[in-house]
Write an enzyme that holds these catalytic residues in place. Structure first.
Site, PDB file in Angstrom:
ATOM      1  N   GLU A  76      49.713  34.317  39.844  1.00 54.44           N
ATOM      2  CA  GLU A  76      50.255  33.418  41.087  1.00 54.44           C
ATOM      3  C   GLU A  76      48.940  32.617  41.639  1.00 54.44           C
ATOM      4  OE1 GLU A  76      54.133  35.534  42.724  1.00 54.44           O
ATOM      5  OE2 GLU A  76      52.472  37.009  42.878  1.00 54.44           O
ATOM      6  N   GLU A  97      55.539  42.470  37.087  1.00 52.48           N
ATOM      7  CA  GLU A  97      56.400  43.146  38.570  1.00 52.48           C
ATOM      8  C   GLU A  97      57.387  43.858  38.286  1.00 52.48           C
ATOM      9  OE1 GLU A  97      53.305  40.095  40.505  1.00 52.48           O
ATOM     10  OE2 GLU A  97      54.841  39.990  38.549  1.00 52.48           O
TER      11      GLU A  97
END
Length: 246
Positions: free
Chosen positions: A98, A118
């Site tokens: 990210e 995730e």
């Protein structure tokens, strides 16, 4: 030129919350310093760029607080019109990926790879990856990564336009990133910042159909018009010399 190195190679450069707060201060200072025109973000070692946050904090039930500018002081940052280059020296995982997505340009080592794992550990990518990734590569490819946690190698990322340059195995990712930064430094400072501002607005859907009349209302465009950069650029071209930006 500012170089920010995540220096926790023993933990694959994973960031605890205090490190994000420290990086936020670094990028705050970068944004405020007119002498600093481009930043490079990288990780120490060759194994990982950044492995995200420390999952042990979640397992222990700790509350993981972040600065208002987000993970690594960058993923939720607004108003940073100076370019940031990610020099991806290894794995960019979860929040580390990210961070890459939040950068403007990306240079990657040939062995680098990217993933949002995730969902495989009961988490959700909440630092902008689920928004930025489908904006930067085809949606179904982005969903495949986000829903399965699959790894994307550097060459595939280059093919999809997620990465600007892949450095060969015998190359140095920081050498390539510095070379790219120097090309940015050759350009007019305010023109670069105004260009990034307009492109960022368009990417978010704002001013997407705006003509120059509306873009002229942007503060950086007004500053560029008043700066004399256009005149210096034209004069340097006519005199066949490098421009002297103030």
């Amino acid at each position: 030129m500012l170089v920010v190195t995540i220096d926790r190679p023993q933990a694959m450069n994973a960031l605890p919350p205090d490190a994000s707060a420290e990086m936020a201060e670094v990028f705050d200072a970068f944004a405020a310093d007119p002498a600093q025109r481009v930043a490079i973000l990288t990780g120490a070692g060759q194994r990982a760029f950044c492995a995200g946050t420390d999952l042990r904090q979640h397992a222990e039930g700790a509350s993981v607080g972040l600065p208002s500018s987000g993970f690594g002081g960058l993923t939720a940052r607004t108003g940073l019109h100076k370019p940031v280059i990610a020099a991806v020296n290894g794995a960019a995982v979860g929040g580390g990926f990210e961070l890459v997505l939040a950068c403007d340009l990306v240079v990657a080592a040939a062995h680098a790879w990217f993933s949002l794992p995730e969902v495989r550990v009961g988490q959700i990518a909440r630092a902008g990856g689920l928004v930025r990734l489908p904006q930067q590569i085809p949606q179904k490819v982005a969903l495949h990564m986000a829903l399965t946690g699959r790894r994307m190698p550097a060459q595939e990322a280059l093919h999809l336009g997620l990465v600007n340059e892949v450095v060969p195995e015998d190359g140095d990712v920081m050498v390539a990133a510095r070379a790219l930064a120097h090309r940015l430094l050759e350009a007019a400072p305010l023109a670069v910042q105004a260009t990034k501002e307009i492109a960022s607005l368009a990417a978010r859907g704002a001013h997407g159909d705006a003509g120059w009349g509306e873009q002229d209302a942007l503060a950086l465009v007004r500053a560029w018009r008043a700066s004399g950069e256009r005149q210096e650029g034209a004069q340097a071209f006519m005199e066949k010399r490098p421009p002297r930006w103030s």
